[in-house]
Scaffold this active site. Structure first.
Site, PDB file in Angstrom:
ATOM      1  N   GLU A  22      -3.170   8.598   3.981  1.00 51.38           N
ATOM      2  CA  GLU A  22      -2.640   7.581   4.909  1.00 51.38           C
ATOM      3  C   GLU A  22      -1.716   8.244   5.920  1.00 51.38           C
ATOM      4  O   GLU A  22      -1.229   9.351   5.680  1.00 51.38           O
ATOM      5  CB  GLU A  22      -1.861   6.515   4.136  1.00 51.38           C
ATOM      6  N   LYS A 156       5.782   1.558  -5.576  1.00 52.33           N
ATOM      7  CA  LYS A 156       7.160   1.863  -5.203  1.00 52.33           C
ATOM      8  C   LYS A 156       8.138   1.149  -6.123  1.00 52.33           C
ATOM      9  O   LYS A 156       7.941   0.000  -6.487  1.00 52.33           O
ATOM     10  CB  LYS A 156       7.394   1.503  -3.735  1.00 52.33           C
TER      11      LYS A 156
HETATM   12  N1  PSU Z   1       5.297   4.882  -0.034  1.00 51.40           N
HETATM   13  C1  PSU Z   1       6.105   5.750   0.637  1.00 51.40           C
HETATM   14  N2  PSU Z   1       6.253   5.586   1.959  1.00 51.40           N
HETATM   15  C2  PSU Z   1       5.602   4.596   2.630  1.00 51.40           C
HETATM   16  C3  PSU Z   1       4.731   3.709   1.948  1.00 51.40           C
HETATM   17  C4  PSU Z   1       4.626   3.893   0.611  1.00 51.40           C
HETATM   18  O1  PSU Z   1       6.694   6.653   0.051  1.00 51.40           O
HETATM   19  O2  PSU Z   1       5.774   4.507   3.837  1.00 51.40           O
HETATM   20  C5  PSU Z   1       3.943   2.690   2.714  1.00 51.40           C
HETATM   21  C6  PSU Z   1       2.478   2.850   2.340  1.00 51.40           C
HETATM   22  O3  PSU Z   1       1.769   3.042   3.537  1.00 51.40           O
HETATM   23  C7  PSU Z   1       2.105   1.544   1.673  1.00 51.40           C
HETATM   24  C8  PSU Z   1       2.989   0.593   2.409  1.00 51.40           C
HETATM   25  O4  PSU Z   1       0.751   1.256   1.816  1.00 51.40           O
HETATM   26  O5  PSU Z   1       4.229   1.328   2.451  1.00 51.40           O
HETATM   27  C9  PSU Z   1       3.128  -0.758   1.751  1.00 51.40           C
HETATM   28  O6  PSU Z   1       3.736  -1.637   2.624  1.00 51.40           O
HETATM   29  P1  PSU Z   1       3.799  -3.211   2.278  1.00 51.40           P
HETATM   30  O7  PSU Z   1       4.717  -3.256   1.095  1.00 51.40           O
HETATM   31  O8  PSU Z   1       4.343  -3.866   3.505  1.00 51.40           O
HETATM   32  O9  PSU Z   1       2.408  -3.620   1.945  1.00 51.40           O
END
Ligand code: PSU
Ligand code: MN
Length: 298
Positions: A22, A156
């Site tokens: 990504e 996360k």
């Molecule tokens: N983990 C990280 N840094 C990030 C993300 C995840 O260490 O920037 C990003 C990933 O791209 C993941 C996104 O898909 O956060 C999820 O965002 P949301 O919770 O808005 O779906």
């Protein structure tokens, strides 16, 4: 529709299997500069060393791209608009200069490009205030739909990990703990939550994924704990997460803006330790993903 980088095309012709990545994690929404470029270099290096080829995904100049070339790394590591799966078509249709792909958008592009393995840091998941916000990352839905193996260090840590695991079960996503019994908590190796299945080798993962796809399955999630020497102490982490979430809430941050802000706040509260941890886990996941991609060839 999808633009393939020249380096990736040449590698595919030479029989090297691709590993999707990504771009959000490498943009200013994921990691600060210059750690983001180091992270990208380290991931590229371990993927190539394992005999595979990196296939970085992004929307660049309105083009959905896999195998972003080095000439664009400055853009990749800079300011971005976040592109989840639902935003892909908008970013293309409106010619966005740089849309950074999240897990959901990357898995979608990988599947469209027939790429079977994807490496990332941590997944999005079910947020802790889900009763009020209904905030469940599109990452989870994308994982269940697209036939791609995702390698991540769990979801996360500021999410509700138990509900994230429940949602993955409802979505029929096999969750495989790589040499671990517990669902990893991103910056920490364990969460106290058991993973449904434990696996020991890339070959075993490849066999399970092949079977899942034969049986009309979608994605497979492989969880790989952060290397022990780079993990953050559980108590330090829990405290930083609580403070970061409270600070985001008091600023009234909601929706897609939450993740970048909370990650940056955790970095500040751990004196940057979380950034080194993030680099180490991204590299370790890239390496395992490459080994799985090679195992899928046999
Ligand atoms: N983990 C990280 N840094 C990030 C993300 C995840 O260490 O920037 C990003 C990933 O791209 C993941 C996104 O898909 O956060 C999820 O965002 P949301 O919770 O808005 O779906
Ligand atoms: Mn969300």
């Amino acid at each position: 529709m999808i633009r393939f980088g020249e380096g990736l095309t040449a590698a595919l012709e030479a029989g090297r299997p691709p590993v999707a990545m990504e771009s959000t994690i490498f943009s200013n929404l994921g990691l600060p500069s210059p750690a983001n470029l180091h992270a990208l270099d380290r991931c590229n290096r371990v993927i190539r060393a394992a005999g595979a080829e990196p296939a970085l995904t992004a929307v660049l100049e309105g083009q959905a791209t896999v195998g972003v070339e080095e000439a664009h790394y400055e853009t990749i590591c800079g300011p971005a608009r976040k592109v989840a799966e639902r935003d892909l078509a908008v970013a293309v249709g409106q010619d966005w200069p740089y849309g950074a792909t999240t897990v959901s958008a990357s898995v979608t592009l990988a599947a469209s490009a027939k790429i079977r393995v994807f490496a990332t840091g941590g997944l999005g998941g079910v947020h802790r205030d889900v009763q009020d916000s209904l905030d469940i990352s599109a990452d989870l839905k994308a994982l269940s739909v697209h036939p791609v193996i995702t390698v991540a260090s769990g979801a996360k840590v500021f999410l509700d990990l138990a509900r994230t695991l429940e949602f993955l079960e409802t979505s029929s996503v096999p969750v495989l703990g790589y040499r671990c019994h517990e669902f990893p908590a991103f910056y920490a190796r364990s969460s106290g939550l058991p993973v449904p299945h434990r696996v020991e080798s890339p070959e075993e993962i490849a066999d399970i994924a092949e079977a899942h796809w034969e049986l009309s399955g979608g994605g497979v999630l492989v969880v790989n704990p952060v290397p022990a020497d780079a993990a953050i102490d559980r108590e330090v982490l829990d405290e930083a997460v609580e403070t970061a979430l409270a600070s985001a809430a008091s600023q009234g941050v909601t929706g897609p803006a939450i993740t970048p802000i909370v990650l940056a706040e955790i970095a500040r509260l751990t004196d940057g330790a979380s950034i080194e941890t993030n680099l180490a886990l991204a590299e370790s996941n890239a390496k395992l993903a490459a080994e799985i991609a090679v195992a899928l060839l046999n």
